[in-house]
Design an enzyme around this catalytic site. Structure first.
Site, PDB file in Angstrom:
ATOM      1  N   ARG A   1       0.115  16.073  -7.248  1.00 27.70           N
ATOM      2  CA  ARG A   1       0.628  17.151  -8.125  1.00 27.70           C
ATOM      3  C   ARG A   1       1.821  16.712  -8.907  1.00 27.70           C
ATOM      4  NH1 ARG A   1      -0.426  22.050  -3.640  1.00 27.70           N
ATOM      5  NH2 ARG A   1      -0.124  19.996  -2.324  1.00 27.70           N
TER       6      ARG A   1
ATOM      7  N   GLY B   1       6.958   2.891  -6.226  1.00 33.78           N
ATOM      8  CA  GLY B   1       7.066   1.783  -7.504  1.00 33.78           C
ATOM      9  C   GLY B   1       7.646   2.678  -8.501  1.00 33.78           C
ATOM     10  N   ASP B   2       7.289   2.250  -9.897  1.00 36.31           N
ATOM     11  CA  ASP B   2       7.766   2.607 -10.991  1.00 36.31           C
ATOM     12  C   ASP B   2       7.543   4.110 -11.218  1.00 36.31           C
ATOM     13  OD1 ASP B   2       8.891   2.319 -13.706  1.00 36.31           O
ATOM     14  OD2 ASP B   2       6.858   2.711 -14.263  1.00 36.31           O
TER      15      ASP B   2
ATOM     16  N   THR C   1       6.671  -2.521  -4.523  1.00 38.17           N
ATOM     17  CA  THR C   1       5.525  -2.673  -5.028  1.00 38.17           C
ATOM     18  C   THR C   1       5.082  -4.358  -4.823  1.00 38.17           C
ATOM     19  OG1 THR C   1       4.423  -3.079  -7.135  1.00 38.17           O
ATOM     20  CG2 THR C   1       6.737  -3.136  -7.381  1.00 38.17           C
ATOM     21  N   ILE C   2       3.602  -4.596  -4.630  1.00 35.94           N
ATOM     22  CA  ILE C   2       3.422  -5.901  -4.352  1.00 35.94           C
ATOM     23  C   ILE C   2       3.593  -6.612  -5.652  1.00 35.94           C
ATOM     24  CG2 ILE C   2       1.925  -5.657  -2.625  1.00 35.94           C
ATOM     25  CD1 ILE C   2      -0.378  -6.080  -4.696  1.00 35.94           C
ATOM     26  N   ASP C   3       3.472  -6.077  -6.936  1.00 38.72           N
ATOM     27  CA  ASP C   3       3.487  -6.556  -8.399  1.00 38.72           C
ATOM     28  C   ASP C   3       4.907  -7.171  -8.542  1.00 38.72           C
ATOM     29  OD1 ASP C   3       0.941  -5.427  -8.370  1.00 38.72           O
ATOM     30  OD2 ASP C   3       1.532  -3.620  -9.501  1.00 38.72           O
TER      31      ASP C   3
ATOM     32  N   ARG D   1     -16.900 -27.525  -8.098  1.00 37.96           N
ATOM     33  CA  ARG D   1     -17.013 -26.313  -8.950  1.00 37.96           C
ATOM     34  C   ARG D   1     -15.676 -26.047  -9.722  1.00 37.96           C
ATOM     35  NH1 ARG D   1     -20.908 -23.044  -4.496  1.00 37.96           N
ATOM     36  NH2 ARG D   1     -22.861 -23.045  -5.594  1.00 37.96           N
TER      37      ARG D   1
ATOM     38  N   MET E   1      -4.185  -9.490  -8.155  1.00 43.08           N
ATOM     39  CA  MET E   1      -3.404  -8.118  -8.623  1.00 43.08           C
ATOM     40  C   MET E   1      -2.083  -8.471  -9.381  1.00 43.08           C
ATOM     41  SD  MET E   1      -4.250  -5.332  -5.752  1.00 43.08           S
ATOM     42  CE  MET E   1      -5.560  -4.226  -5.887  1.00 43.08           C
TER      43      MET E   1
ATOM     44  N   ARG F   1      -1.064  -5.826 -12.017  1.00 36.94           N
ATOM     45  CA  ARG F   1      -1.088  -5.070 -13.136  1.00 36.94           C
ATOM     46  C   ARG F   1      -0.549  -5.606 -14.570  1.00 36.94           C
ATOM     47  NH1 ARG F   1      -1.562   0.868 -11.816  1.00 36.94           N
ATOM     48  NH2 ARG F   1      -0.830   0.547  -9.908  1.00 36.94           N
TER      49      ARG F   1
ATOM     50  N   ARG G   1     -17.374 -20.305 -10.086  1.00 34.90           N
ATOM     51  CA  ARG G   1     -17.769 -19.173  -9.377  1.00 34.90           C
ATOM     52  C   ARG G   1     -16.522 -18.266  -9.465  1.00 34.90           C
ATOM     53  NH1 ARG G   1     -21.976 -20.507  -9.354  1.00 34.90           N
ATOM     54  NH2 ARG G   1     -23.536 -21.108  -7.528  1.00 34.90           N
TER      55      ARG G   1
END
Ligand code: F6P
Length: 362
Positions: free
Chosen positions: A78, A116-117, A139-141, A176, A183, A185, A280
């Site tokens: 919320r 995070g942000d 954050t992992i980012d 291959r 990830m 973002r 792949r």
């Protein structure tokens, strides 16, 4: 005797190292004779029905090595202080009033929010409304401004590197092209560091839009020179020059924010068509957020938890704990939010990757 009380919560997407922060904050607060109250499910825990528990050294003992967060977290509740990519929205006043009433009712003198942000934007608005807040970047980012590193990033990079180690052997056996979507973002930190550590041949970043002709040429040349396989690490936010982000939702929106994903399969299909090679795609997804934190993230998390309590002790509020030049410190939250920290194509890291033969397709 009534003790000084600190509230603590974890907000937004989880990441390895959150429990190390909680543990360190509780240990160092208790050393000062302070009490700590942990809110459940992020900022939501401050709203009706209010959910919290007292945290002491016994309740946080042994949690450092576990991923996730013992407090739980909410991504978009919320308290919507951020909308979409870069667009800001204010927290509704009744929600703000309810949260402040909870903090006053529980006699909480300062609040530590780990996020995070988006979560830090919420913290900034709480601070603007008189709440004594200290933010801890998470954050992992690794895309938060004003801190050289966030905990969780190293664990995600470790996951990517381990996945590449496994994928190399199967890719080589079948000659291959293997495409690994990771990830991050809108930032390419995980792809760049994970790709370098995982021995990728090609790394695709949002900061360096790629060109399929260049990728095709690079792959054909590698096979012509005797390579048994080609490993491509692609950031979920990477896109073709002149193109756009690939998203998971048909309408491109999920609760006000685009969910990135799908670029791995897109790149794999296009490379297979162009090169005629068996290709792949593997999407690492939430594997990168789960599991135990690396030692680096445990240490960084511990230092951040201690630094947050130090900020409160010294009366620094409306600030975020940061890490620069191997030292923890603090900066105004406003310096950290609203603008992403991106990979610079001119950075030493990108130059090093190019020097070992990694192609960015730019
Ligand atoms: O910000 C962390 C992150 O894991 C991003 O790398 C990814 O795009 C996003 O969160 C995934 O979010 P969710 O868990 O809501 O799918």
């Amino acid at each position: 005797m009534s003790h000084f009380r600190v509230g603590i919560l974890t907000s937004g997407g989880d990441c390895p190292g959150l429990n190390a922060v909680i543990r360190a904050a509780v240990y160092s607060a208790n050393t000062l004779g302070w009490e700590v109250i942990g809110f459940s499910d992020g900022y939501e825990g401050m709203l009706c029905p209010v959910r919290y528990r007292m945290l002491d050294t016994r309740s946080v003992s042994g949690i450092m090595a576990s991923g996730g967060t013992i407090l739980g977290t909410t991504n978009k509740g919320r308290f919507v202080a951020k909308k979409g990519h870069g667009e800001k929205a204010l927290i509704p006043q009744e929600i703000m009033d309810e949260a402040i009433a909870t903090l006053e009712g529980l006699n909480i003198g300062a609040l530590i929010t780990i996020g995070g942000d988006g979560s830090l934007s919420t913290a900034m608005q709480l601070a603007d409304n008189g709440v004594k807040v200290v933010g801890v970047p998470k954050t992992i980012d690794n895309d938060l401004n004003a801190t050289a590193m966030t905990f969780g990033f190293d664990s995600a990079v470790q996951c990517v590197a381990e996945a590449c180690d496994r994928l190399h052997t199967t890719a080589k056996s079948h000659r291959r092209v293997m495409v690994v979507e990771v990830m991050g973002r809108y930032a390419g930190w995980i792809a760049l560091h994970g790709g370098v550590a995982g021995g990728a041949d090609i790394i695709l970043l949002p900061e360096m839009p790629f060109n399929f002709e260049k990728l095709e040429k690079d792959i054909q040349q590698r096979f012509a020179e005797g390579a048994l396989s080609v490993m491509v690490v692609v950031a979920e936010g990477a896109f073709e020059a002149g193109g756009n982000y690939v998203t998971l939702d048909s309408h491109g929106e999920s609760k006000g924010e685009r969910r990135l994903g799908g670029i791995g399969n897109y790149v794999a299909e296009e490379l297979a068509r162009r090169t005629g090679r068996e290709t792949r795609a593997v999407v690492l997804g939430h594997l990168q957020r789960g599991g135990n934190p690396t030692t680096l993230d445990r240490i960084l998390g511990t230092r951040f938890g201690v630094a947050a309590i130090q900020c409160i002790k010294e009366g620094h509020f409306g600030c975020m704990v940061s890490y620069q030049n191997y030292q923890t410190g603090h900066v105004p939250i406003s310096e950290a939010v609203g603008q992403l920290k991106n990979v610079s194509p001119q950075s030493q890291m990108v130059a090093a990757a190019k020097a070992v033969g990694i192609c960015f397709g730019d």
